[in-house]
Scaffold this motif. Sequence first.
Motif, short mmCIF file in Angstrom:
data_model
loop_
_atom_site.label_atom_id
_atom_site.label_comp_id
_atom_site.label_asym_id
_atom_site.label_seq_id
_atom_site.Cartn_x
_atom_site.Cartn_y
_atom_site.Cartn_z
N ARG A 110 0.51 -1.33 -0.01
CA ARG A 110 -0.28 -0.34 -0.19
C ARG A 110 0.46 1.00 -0.15
NH1 ARG A 110 -4.84 -1.96 0.29
NH2 ARG A 110 -4.84 -3.96 1.76
N ALA A 111 2.38 0.74 -0.54
CA ALA A 111 2.94 2.38 0.48
C ALA A 111 3.59 2.60 -1.04
CB ALA A 111 4.27 2.05 0.90
N GLY A 112 3.71 2.41 -2.20
CA GLY A 112 3.48 2.62 -3.13
C GLY A 112 4.82 2.09 -4.11
N GLY A 113 5.48 1.72 -3.24
CA GLY A 113 6.89 1.16 -3.49
C GLY A 113 7.19 -0.09 -3.93
N ARG A 114 7.98 -0.66 -4.26
CA ARG A 114 8.43 -1.62 -4.55
C ARG A 114 9.40 -2.95 -3.95
NH1 ARG A 114 10.78 -3.84 -10.36
NH2 ARG A 114 9.89 -5.55 -9.73
N PRO A 115 8.60 -4.10 -2.96
CA PRO A 115 9.27 -4.83 -2.41
C PRO A 115 10.67 -4.87 -2.42
CG PRO A 115 7.27 -6.12 -2.47
CD PRO A 115 7.44 -4.89 -3.87
N GLU A 116 11.22 -4.95 -1.29
CA GLU A 116 13.21 -5.09 -1.68
C GLU A 116 13.78 -5.87 -1.49
OE1 GLU A 116 15.59 -2.17 0.41
OE2 GLU A 116 13.47 -1.06 1.45
N TRP A 117 12.60 -7.30 -0.49
CA TRP A 117 13.22 -8.73 -0.30
C TRP A 117 12.28 -9.64 -1.58
CZ3 TRP A 117 17.53 -7.03 1.02
CH2 TRP A 117 17.39 -5.93 2.13
N VAL A 118 13.00 -10.92 -1.61
CA VAL A 118 12.61 -12.01 -2.12
C VAL A 118 12.61 -12.93 -1.17
CG1 VAL A 118 11.79 -11.14 -3.85
CG2 VAL A 118 13.59 -12.39 -3.84
N LEU A 119 11.77 -13.68 -1.24
CA LEU A 119 12.25 -14.83 -0.20
C LEU A 119 12.40 -16.13 -0.92
CD1 LEU A 119 10.26 -15.12 3.10
CD2 LEU A 119 13.25 -15.03 2.82
N GLN A 120 12.98 -16.87 -1.45
CA GLN A 120 13.47 -18.46 -2.62
C GLN A 120 13.42 -19.44 -1.59
OE1 GLN A 120 17.50 -18.21 -4.24
NE2 GLN A 120 17.28 -20.23 -5.03
N ALA A 121 12.48 -20.29 -1.67
CA ALA A 121 12.24 -21.15 -1.16
C ALA A 121 13.08 -22.74 -1.81
CB ALA A 121 11.11 -21.76 -1.35
N LEU A 122 14.32 -23.50 -0.85
CA LEU A 122 15.01 -24.46 -0.96
C LEU A 122 14.25 -25.85 -1.00
CD1 LEU A 122 18.48 -23.66 0.07
CD2 LEU A 122 17.50 -23.06 -2.03
N PRO A 123 14.61 -26.99 -1.62
CA PRO A 123 14.26 -28.34 -1.27
C PRO A 123 13.79 -28.74 0.27
CG PRO A 123 15.21 -27.85 -3.09
CD PRO A 123 15.56 -27.29 -2.64
N GLN A 124 15.09 -28.50 0.85
CA GLN A 124 14.92 -28.53 2.65
C GLN A 124 16.39 -28.48 3.10
OE1 GLN A 124 16.00 -32.76 2.16
NE2 GLN A 124 18.54 -32.81 1.76
N ASP A 125 16.93 -27.78 4.17
CA ASP A 125 17.50 -27.24 5.19
C ASP A 125 18.66 -28.36 4.66
OD1 ASP A 125 15.83 -25.54 6.45
OD2 ASP A 125 15.50 -26.56 8.11
N THR A 184 8.67 -15.78 -3.17
CA THR A 184 7.94 -14.88 -2.50
C THR A 184 8.61 -13.43 -2.14
OG1 THR A 184 6.87 -16.97 -1.62
CG2 THR A 184 6.31 -14.71 -0.55
N ARG A 185 7.95 -12.19 -2.38
CA ARG A 185 8.08 -10.82 -2.22
C ARG A 185 7.99 -10.72 -0.45
NH1 ARG A 185 6.43 -6.78 -6.60
NH2 ARG A 185 7.74 -7.84 -8.05
N ALA A 186 9.26 -10.92 0.26
CA ALA A 186 8.86 -10.17 1.52
C ALA A 186 8.87 -8.31 2.16
CB ALA A 186 9.84 -10.42 2.25
N SER A 187 7.80 -7.91 2.93
CA SER A 187 8.44 -6.07 3.31
C SER A 187 10.00 -6.27 3.62
CB SER A 187 6.98 -6.11 3.96
OG SER A 187 7.40 -6.43 5.56
N GLY A 188 9.97 -5.05 4.37
CA GLY A 188 10.81 -4.99 5.37
C GLY A 188 11.06 -5.22 6.44
N SER A 189 9.69 -5.80 7.32
CA SER A 189 9.99 -6.32 8.30
C SER A 189 9.70 -7.15 8.63
CB SER A 189 9.17 -5.35 9.44
OG SER A 189 7.37 -5.61 8.31
N GLU A 190 8.58 -8.24 7.40
CA GLU A 190 8.92 -9.79 7.34
C GLU A 190 10.47 -9.80 7.29
OE1 GLU A 190 4.32 -9.81 5.11
OE2 GLU A 190 6.29 -9.09 4.01
N ALA A 191 10.57 -9.74 6.69
CA ALA A 191 12.16 -10.48 5.28
C ALA A 191 13.17 -9.95 6.81
CB ALA A 191 12.90 -9.49 4.74
N ALA A 192 13.03 -9.04 7.74
CA ALA A 192 13.79 -8.64 9.62
C ALA A 192 14.06 -9.51 9.90
CB ALA A 192 13.99 -7.36 9.59
#
Length: 122
Positions: free
Chosen positions: A54-69, A91-99
């Motif tokens: 809703r802030a109008g900017g692009r999310p700065e972060w993405v999460l990449q899922a790997l097959p396993q730890d 998956t896009r993530a906000s700054g707070s989610e990424a942190a």
Amino acid sequence: MTVTLPGGRAVAGRLHARRRDADGQWVYEVSIDVPAAAVRPVDGEDYDQVPTDRAGGRPEWVLQALPQDTPDQHALVLHSTDCRAAQGRLTRASGSEAAIFVQQGWATACAVCEPTPGSGGR
């Protein structure tokens, strides 16, 4: 990656995956930013769960899922959105989610782009 739209206009796109079809031709899965005026929602579809910035900017972060730890890396890797190492389904993530994901140890920061969410830097 550059995507050529019908009519010849070229726009920047983000490559998520590629595969060969039955004829051996490459098929690419890409995403592009499209103005809302050019998009029509599908009747009957529920969009409540779609991430909304809703802030109008692009999310700065993405999460990449790997097959396993692994012993050296969690199954989630945090990247900056322009990281060349980010691939597959992202998956896009906000700054707070990424942190939170990094601080809680749920995700490993990418060794290529070295993201630092919450600090104001990359």
